[in-house]
Design a protein around this motif. Structure first.
Motif, PDB file in Angstrom:
ATOM      1  N   TRP A 227      40.548  32.005  35.043  1.00  0.00           N
ATOM      2  CA  TRP A 227      41.638  32.721  35.691  1.00  0.00           C
ATOM      3  C   TRP A 227      42.615  31.677  36.204  1.00  0.00           C
ATOM      4  CZ3 TRP A 227      42.132  37.547  34.659  1.00  0.00           C
ATOM      5  CH2 TRP A 227      41.034  38.398  34.544  1.00  0.00           C
TER       6      TRP A 227
ATOM      7  N   LYS B   4      41.282  37.443  43.542  1.00  0.00           N
ATOM      8  CA  LYS B   4      42.435  37.518  44.433  1.00  0.00           C
ATOM      9  C   LYS B   4      42.011  37.818  45.871  1.00  0.00           C
ATOM     10  CE  LYS B   4      46.809  39.827  45.255  1.00  0.00           C
ATOM     11  NZ  LYS B   4      47.680  40.944  44.917  1.00  0.00           N
TER      12      LYS B   4
ATOM     13  N   VAL C 244      46.447  35.372  35.992  1.00  0.00           N
ATOM     14  CA  VAL C 244      46.415  35.701  34.564  1.00  0.00           C
ATOM     15  C   VAL C 244      45.228  35.007  33.907  1.00  0.00           C
ATOM     16  CG1 VAL C 244      48.910  36.078  34.344  1.00  0.00           C
ATOM     17  CG2 VAL C 244      47.977  33.800  34.002  1.00  0.00           C
TER      18      VAL C 244
ATOM     19  N   TYR D 220      50.138  30.373  43.274  1.00  0.00           N
ATOM     20  CA  TYR D 220      50.574  30.746  44.618  1.00  0.00           C
ATOM     21  C   TYR D 220      51.288  29.581  45.285  1.00  0.00           C
ATOM     22  CZ  TYR D 220      46.281  28.288  46.060  1.00  0.00           C
ATOM     23  OH  TYR D 220      45.284  27.353  46.235  1.00  0.00           O
TER      24      TYR D 220
ATOM     25  N   ILE E  57      51.485  34.645  43.869  1.00  0.00           N
ATOM     26  CA  ILE E  57      52.474  34.837  42.810  1.00  0.00           C
ATOM     27  C   ILE E  57      51.880  35.701  41.704  1.00  0.00           C
ATOM     28  CG2 ILE E  57      53.911  33.710  41.076  1.00  0.00           C
ATOM     29  CD1 ILE E  57      54.135  31.356  43.075  1.00  0.00           C
ATOM     30  N   ASN E  58      50.804  35.221  41.051  1.00  0.00           N
ATOM     31  CA  ASN E  58      50.144  36.050  40.035  1.00  0.00           C
ATOM     32  C   ASN E  58      48.796  35.463  39.655  1.00  0.00           C
ATOM     33  OD1 ASN E  58      50.794  33.897  38.408  1.00  0.00           O
ATOM     34  ND2 ASN E  58      51.883  35.069  36.886  1.00  0.00           N
TER      35      ASN E  58
ATOM     36  N   GLU F 241      49.002  39.796  26.670  1.00  0.00           N
ATOM     37  CA  GLU F 241      49.759  38.829  27.456  1.00  0.00           C
ATOM     38  C   GLU F 241      49.757  37.511  26.702  1.00  0.00           C
ATOM     39  OE1 GLU F 241      47.893  38.523  31.284  1.00  0.00           O
ATOM     40  OE2 GLU F 241      48.508  40.528  31.885  1.00  0.00           O
TER      41      GLU F 241
END
Length: 179
Positions: A145, A119, A135, A149, A132-133, A70
């Motif tokens: 991390w 999460k 990563v 959101y 949202i995510n 990523e």
């Protein structure tokens, strides 16, 4: 018997409709082809350099298998490599994209708080929020991390949490100007 000869001419009203339809069809097909090429170009630019990074990581580290790569863009850009070594130990490697001398940051996956745990803790604390995510991120040489959101006040939030203990490193809140 006499045959009446018909003359098909592309003039007049039927002819104009035909030419308008043909031009619209050509424009539609051209736009469709352009959108496809644009999409493919954007996808290619998102993964630009991944093959070179993969080659460098396999050559310079103990990683033997790369699961995924990523990209994180902060103050500095990084490729984030998820891989395993010959002992099947999972690692996350932050590969800086700038500079000739690469200082890799390696994180043992068994020593960190997993993204799923972050999460689930977030979802218990932030009811009414829209996830949202999440990563991996690198800020000031600290593996974090990045949790993105929308909160219940409709603000876009970037929350940076430590990979090692889940504590908050920093948080950005953005108010929406448009709905």
């Amino acid at each position: 018997m006499k045959y009446k000869q018909q003359n098909f001419s592309y003039t007049g009203r039927r002819g104009k409709i035909f030419w308008i339809f043909l031009i619209l069809l050509i424009l539609l097909v051209s736009c469709f082809i352009y959108v496809i090429f644009l999409y493919l170009d954007i996808q290619e630019s998102k993964t630009a350099g991944f093959e070179e990074t993969e080659r460098q990581i396999i050559q310079a580290t103990s990683i033997t298998e790369i699961e995924k790569i990523e990209q994180f863009n902060g103050a500095e850009a990084y490729h984030v490599i998820f891989g395993k070594n010959e002992d099947n130990e999972e690692k996350i490697i932050f590969y800086p994209l700038e500079g000739n001398e690469k200082t890799l940051t390696t994180v043992e996956k068994n020593e960190i708080v997993l993204a799923e745990t972050i999460k689930s803790g977030w979802s218990e604390q932030c009811t009414g929020c829209e996830f949202i995510n999440i990563v991996p991120a690198m800020v000031d040489d600290e593996p974090l991390w990045e949790l993105a959101y929308n909160d219940d006040s409709n603000r876009y939030i970037l929350d940076y949490l430590s990979m090692y203990d889940g504590s908050r490193y920093e948080q950005y809140r953005f108010n929406r100007m448009f709905n």
